[in-house]
Scaffold this motif. Structure first.
Motif, short mmCIF file in Angstrom:
data_model
loop_
_atom_site.label_atom_id
_atom_site.label_comp_id
_atom_site.label_asym_id
_atom_site.label_seq_id
_atom_site.Cartn_x
_atom_site.Cartn_y
_atom_site.Cartn_z
N VAL A 29 55.75 36.19 32.94
CA VAL A 29 54.88 35.69 31.87
C VAL A 29 53.85 34.68 32.38
CG1 VAL A 29 56.55 36.11 30.05
CG2 VAL A 29 56.57 33.90 31.25
N HIS A 30 54.00 34.23 33.62
CA HIS A 30 53.02 33.28 34.16
C HIS A 30 53.04 33.35 35.68
CE1 HIS A 30 50.43 29.73 34.22
NE2 HIS A 30 51.20 29.24 35.17
N SER A 31 51.87 33.44 36.28
CA SER A 31 51.74 33.43 37.74
C SER A 31 50.35 32.92 38.08
CB SER A 31 51.95 34.84 38.31
OG SER A 31 51.82 34.82 39.72
N THR A 32 50.30 31.68 38.55
CA THR A 32 49.01 31.05 38.83
C THR A 32 49.06 30.29 40.14
OG1 THR A 32 48.60 30.79 36.46
CG2 THR A 32 47.24 29.48 37.94
N LEU A 48 52.33 41.21 35.33
CA LEU A 48 52.11 40.02 34.53
C LEU A 48 51.79 40.43 33.10
CD1 LEU A 48 51.82 36.91 34.58
CD2 LEU A 48 49.40 37.25 35.08
N VAL A 49 52.49 39.85 32.13
CA VAL A 49 52.28 40.18 30.72
C VAL A 49 51.99 38.89 29.96
CG1 VAL A 49 53.78 42.21 30.85
CG2 VAL A 49 54.73 39.99 30.15
N SER A 50 51.64 39.01 28.72
CA SER A 50 51.32 37.82 27.92
C SER A 50 52.58 37.00 27.68
CB SER A 50 50.70 38.22 26.59
OG SER A 50 51.67 38.81 25.76
N PRO A 51 52.49 35.68 27.74
CA PRO A 51 53.66 34.84 27.47
C PRO A 51 54.25 35.09 26.09
CG PRO A 51 51.88 33.54 28.44
CD PRO A 51 51.31 34.88 28.12
N GLU A 52 53.37 35.39 25.12
CA GLU A 52 53.84 35.59 23.76
C GLU A 52 54.83 36.75 23.64
OE1 GLU A 52 50.22 33.19 23.66
OE2 GLU A 52 50.72 35.09 24.66
#
Length: 424
Positions: free
Chosen positions: A50-53, A6-10
């Protein structure tokens, strides 16, 4: 395959604040409002996760939270996997899309089209042309689902329990029973969401010479490392299976009720679920369960032109064929559909070989891209792949039916609003 970190969305042209809005929306509008027990959303862009929630509960009764490795019933999200497997056989030259289905199912050669009557005394007429393989792949076969509750043919499906959520019989008995029930229309004349992909699963077994589920395991799941995807959940993973709920107060699957009360009824208890045992009917149309991580792996292979980390499922030209609109005359689903229910019903959306395909984003009135392809499952799971934006989104929850709430439309709007650097 190892899941990407997981990395930053930016770092992939998206914003954290945008994703915060998505999760707040899911929490307040759906979880706290009692519409969904819990949710999981995974977004991948430009080769990065970029997103995993995950939030809320996988099992409300036992207060088990949704976790990254929660196993969900993906129902009709099985269809793209089955269709991919079939196209692998096409690439091998073992079958062609323009061949008649009765070449492989001889007892279907004289299937008629419904005119009048009820089972077993149907009045039929000959079809304008034979059902072709491509009709099965694009749902123009004349087959149906019993839950459409629209015709006497649908009623015959319900009587024989063909295509039910709780499967009955085997693939062989399903094919035999379908030989006794007329088509709803002549192949190619309309689009109708149906058991066509279950028939594709049957054909995979017949053409490959090995059980359908074994073909998937050997050619897709094992090579890609999709270790949590199967037609049942083994005992050592049973504690990870989510509960499934119904938005209908009676716990049914009323696909036509317009007024949802925001209450959930337990529909399938994970402690006693039929998914805990190997099924007799291996449903290529809706039988799989698995994790968001596994499905992301499958989607990454598709987004990458049919290959992932040296494992090739399909060639890029075959995938391009699958994700083109195959509805006759270049029409969209609303123009051709006879379904009272499907997993997509927007203007500007066509259908390829196993997926809905966005033809004209302006007509959908939802943000998106031309060439985006997608599908969903009966328990409100969904995914889409946008090649233009190099984006994959996968959403998991467990609430029947998927038509209960406009979650898919909302998710597209919210996820696309998180893009800060568009490729277009």
């Amino acid at each position: 395959m190892l899941a990407p970190p997981l990395v930053s969305p930016e770092s992939a042209g998206m914003s954290k604040s945008g994703f915060d809005r998505v999760e707040a929306h899911l929490k307040t509008r759906y979880i706290e409002a009692g519409r969904f027990p819990g949710t999981q959303l995974v977004v991948y862009r430009r080769g990065k996760l970029v997103h995993s929630t995950a939030q809320g509960h996988a099992d409300l009764e036992r207060k088990v939270p949704v976790k990254p490795d929660t196993i969900f019933r993906i129902y009709s999200m099985t269809k793209p996997i089955t269709t991919t497997a079939f196209m692998m056989l096409v690439e091998q030259g073992l079958v062609a899309l323009d061949e008649p289905v009765h070449k492989y199912i001889p007892e279907w050669k004289n299937l008629g089209v419904f005119v009048a009557g009820t089972t077993p005394a149907f009045l039929t007429r000959p079809p304008a042309r034979p059902m072709l393989i491509v009709d099965l792949l694009r749902h123009t076969s004349g087959l149906t689902y019993g839950f459409q509750q629209r015709s006497n043919v649908d009623a015959a499906y319900r009587e024989k329990k063909i295509g039910e959520v709780e499967k009955a019989g085997t693939l062989d008995t399903m094919i035999a029973e379908l030989a006794k029930i007329p088509l709803e229309f002549s192949p190619g004349e309309a689009w109708n969401y149906s058991v066509s992909t279950d028939v594709i699963g049957y054909l995979i077994g017949k053409i490959s010479g090995r059980p359908f589920e074994q073909f998937l395991k050997e050619h897709i799941f094992d090579p890609l490392g999709m270790t949590d995807t199967d037609f049942f959940v083994p005992p050592d993973k049973a504690h990870r299976l989510a509960a499934c709920y119904s938005a209908d107060p009676q716990g049914g699957m009323n696909f036509h009720a317009a007024d949802r009360k925001g209450t959930l009824t337990l529909q399938d208890d994970p402690a006693t679920s039929s998914f805990l045992a190997r099924p007799e009917l291996i449903s290529g149309g809706g039988g799989l369960c698995g994790t968001a991580a596994d499905y992301l792996t499958f989607c990454r292979a598709l987004l990458n032109g049919g290959e992932l980390e040296g494992i090739r499922l399909l060639g890029p030209k075959t995938l391009a064929l699958m994700t083109a609109n195959h509805l006759p005359g270049g029409r969209d689903l609303p123009e051709m559909s006879r379904s009272l229910f499907s997993e997509a019903a927007y203007q500007g959306i066509g259908f390829g070989l196993g997926f809905s395909v966005t033809m004209d984003p302006a007509k959908t009135l939802i943000p998106g891209s031309r060439g985006e392809y997608a599908w969903g499952g009966a328990a409100s799971t969904a995914f889409w792949i946008d090649p233009a934006e190099e984006l994959i989104a996968i959403f998991m929850t467990q609430v029947l039916p998927s038509s209960a709430y406009p979650i898919r439309r909302e998710l597209r709007t919210l996820v696309y609003s998180a893009i800060t650097d568009s490729n277009l």
